[in-house]
Motif scaffolding. Structure first.
Motif, PDB file in Angstrom:
ATOM      1  N   PRO A   1      41.310  47.190  31.117  1.00  0.00           N
ATOM      2  CA  PRO A   1      42.575  47.701  31.652  1.00  0.00           C
ATOM      3  C   PRO A   1      42.371  48.789  32.706  1.00  0.00           C
ATOM      4  O   PRO A   1      41.394  49.535  32.662  1.00  0.00           O
ATOM      5  CB  PRO A   1      43.273  48.267  30.403  1.00  0.00           C
ATOM      6  CG  PRO A   1      42.161  48.603  29.465  1.00  0.00           C
ATOM      7  CD  PRO A   1      41.129  47.530  29.696  1.00  0.00           C
TER       8      PRO A   1
ATOM      9  N   SER B   1      31.788  41.817  30.392  1.00  0.00           N
ATOM     10  CA  SER B   1      33.153  41.534  30.800  1.00  0.00           C
ATOM     11  C   SER B   1      33.254  41.312  32.294  1.00  0.00           C
ATOM     12  O   SER B   1      33.907  40.371  32.768  1.00  0.00           O
ATOM     13  CB  SER B   1      34.070  42.690  30.372  1.00  0.00           C
ATOM     14  OG  SER B   1      35.397  42.466  30.781  1.00  0.00           O
TER      15      SER B   1
ATOM     16  N   LYS C   1      34.340  37.725  34.431  1.00  0.00           N
ATOM     17  CA  LYS C   1      35.425  37.693  35.410  1.00  0.00           C
ATOM     18  C   LYS C   1      34.920  37.271  36.785  1.00  0.00           C
ATOM     19  O   LYS C   1      35.603  36.567  37.521  1.00  0.00           O
ATOM     20  CB  LYS C   1      36.091  39.071  35.505  1.00  0.00           C
ATOM     21  CG  LYS C   1      36.877  39.452  34.261  1.00  0.00           C
ATOM     22  CD  LYS C   1      37.507  40.816  34.423  1.00  0.00           C
ATOM     23  CE  LYS C   1      38.271  41.218  33.174  1.00  0.00           C
ATOM     24  NZ  LYS C   1      38.897  42.555  33.306  1.00  0.00           N
TER      25      LYS C   1
ATOM     26  N   SER D   1      50.462  43.684  34.298  1.00  0.00           N
ATOM     27  CA  SER D   1      50.205  42.978  33.043  1.00  0.00           C
ATOM     28  C   SER D   1      50.146  44.000  31.910  1.00  0.00           C
ATOM     29  O   SER D   1      49.404  44.980  31.995  1.00  0.00           O
ATOM     30  CB  SER D   1      48.878  42.219  33.139  1.00  0.00           C
ATOM     31  OG  SER D   1      48.492  41.709  31.881  1.00  0.00           O
TER      32      SER D   1
ATOM     33  N   THR E   1      49.651  44.645  27.759  1.00  0.00           N
ATOM     34  CA  THR E   1      49.238  44.161  26.445  1.00  0.00           C
ATOM     35  C   THR E   1      49.267  45.324  25.460  1.00  0.00           C
ATOM     36  O   THR E   1      49.331  46.494  25.856  1.00  0.00           O
ATOM     37  CB  THR E   1      47.820  43.562  26.485  1.00  0.00           C
ATOM     38  OG1 THR E   1      46.925  44.513  27.081  1.00  0.00           O
ATOM     39  CG2 THR E   1      47.793  42.284  27.286  1.00  0.00           C
TER      40      THR E   1
ATOM     41  N   ASP F   1      37.519  42.586  26.918  1.00  0.00           N
ATOM     42  CA  ASP F   1      37.931  41.342  27.579  1.00  0.00           C
ATOM     43  C   ASP F   1      38.777  41.595  28.817  1.00  0.00           C
ATOM     44  O   ASP F   1      38.653  40.901  29.824  1.00  0.00           O
ATOM     45  CB  ASP F   1      38.729  40.460  26.609  1.00  0.00           C
ATOM     46  CG  ASP F   1      37.869  39.932  25.479  1.00  0.00           C
ATOM     47  OD1 ASP F   1      36.670  39.691  25.717  1.00  0.00           O
ATOM     48  OD2 ASP F   1      38.391  39.754  24.369  1.00  0.00           O
ATOM     49  N   ARG F   2      39.640  42.601  28.761  1.00  0.00           N
ATOM     50  CA  ARG F   2      40.630  42.785  29.821  1.00  0.00           C
ATOM     51  C   ARG F   2      40.295  43.881  30.822  1.00  0.00           C
ATOM     52  O   ARG F   2      40.770  43.861  31.952  1.00  0.00           O
ATOM     53  CB  ARG F   2      42.005  43.081  29.199  1.00  0.00           C
ATOM     54  CG  ARG F   2      42.568  41.922  28.404  1.00  0.00           C
ATOM     55  CD  ARG F   2      43.969  42.231  27.929  1.00  0.00           C
ATOM     56  NE  ARG F   2      44.837  42.640  29.024  1.00  0.00           N
ATOM     57  CZ  ARG F   2      45.413  41.802  29.863  1.00  0.00           C
ATOM     58  NH1 ARG F   2      45.198  40.510  29.751  1.00  0.00           N
ATOM     59  NH2 ARG F   2      46.202  42.237  30.826  1.00  0.00           N
TER      60      ARG F   2
ATOM     61  N   LYS G   1      46.656  46.334  35.246  1.00  0.00           N
ATOM     62  CA  LYS G   1      46.595  45.969  33.826  1.00  0.00           C
ATOM     63  C   LYS G   1      46.775  47.227  32.968  1.00  0.00           C
ATOM     64  O   LYS G   1      46.024  48.187  33.105  1.00  0.00           O
ATOM     65  CB  LYS G   1      45.245  45.319  33.523  1.00  0.00           C
ATOM     66  CG  LYS G   1      45.066  43.960  34.179  1.00  0.00           C
ATOM     67  CD  LYS G   1      43.687  43.394  33.946  1.00  0.00           C
ATOM     68  CE  LYS G   1      42.622  44.189  34.669  1.00  0.00           C
ATOM     69  NZ  LYS G   1      41.280  43.596  34.517  1.00  0.00           N
TER      70      LYS G   1
END
Length: 240
Positions: A48, A167, A171, A29, A31, A45-46, A2
């Protein structure tokens, strides 16, 4: 893998996204964020694996973003992009612990080699750390669900930031920390209501972590559709 890209100039940001998508390893991925504040929200949220950030941004610059992200344990790997070829920038980048310091316009081959190198390291480091943290958190909750628990309490026990825990928890379990905790407590309460039919409902609430009897009844009904007393009666009728 990510990847998060941060740049306050939309045209440059779109160009960087295009390049990264073309040169990064398969299944990467990508963003984008327009500023440090947006980037920090996305990181929560992600989470990375690597963040590519411009240095010169309004309010919070690239170095400020890196410092805040590391303090909150939202990202550990950073690549700095800048149009300024100055020794002081390079020296500060090294002090910030960034992976590399690249000049604009981006050298595609150099960026590709850098991203592939990061990807090759992830299975051995990032995944094992993530799994270790998740196991510690879930194990601690299972052992201490009868006590007063919060994200801050978990953070103090694990020495991880509350945002990182939140977070990671989402997940790993597919739900929030509070939903997981309530679900665990209510399931234990349901067992006690059946196996110990003479124990007062309020004591059962206390045993599973709810000191306030009214709050226990409210949460129990929210998760089961019935009150603790009604649940016990229904199980007695069924002979359970």
């Amino acid at each position: 893998m990510k990847v998060l890209i941060v740049d306050d100039e939309p045209f440059i940001l779109q160009g960087l996204m295009k390049i990264v998508k073309e040169v990064a390893p398969d299944h990467t991925s990508v963003t984008a964020a327009n500023n440090a504040y947006e980037a920090l929200d996305m990181m929560k949220d992600r989470m990375p694996d690597v963040t590519i950030t411009d240095l010169n941004m309004p309010v919070i610059d690239g170095f400020g973003l890196i410092a805040e992200a590391k303090q909150q344990q939202l990202c550990a790997r950073f690549i700095i992009l800048t149009g300024y070829d100055q020794f002081e920038y390079a020296r500060q980048a090294i002090r910030s612990g960034v992976i590399d310091y690249l000049l604009k316009p981006v050298n595609r081959e150099e960026l590709s080699e850098l991203l592939h190198g990061i990807a090759s390291e992830l299975p051995a480091s990032c995944d094992s750390d993530y799994r270790h943290h998740a196991d510690r958190i879930l194990s601690y909750i299972q052992r201490n669900y009868t006590q007063e628990l919060s994200l801050d309490a978990l953070a103090e026990h694990t020495e991880l930031h509350p945002n990182y825990i939140s977070s990671l928890f989402k997940k790993e379990t597919g739900t929030t920390f509070i939903n997981f905790l309530n679900d665990l407590r209510i399931n234990e309460a349901k067992k006690l209501l059946v196996t110990d039919p003479y124990l007062p409902v309020w004591q059962i609430g206390e045993r599973v972590g709810y000191c306030n009897r009214h709050y226990f009844a409210k949460v129990f009904k929210k998760y089961t559709g019935t009150t603790p007393g009604e649940y016990r009666e229904s199980r007695q009728v069924k002979g359970e």
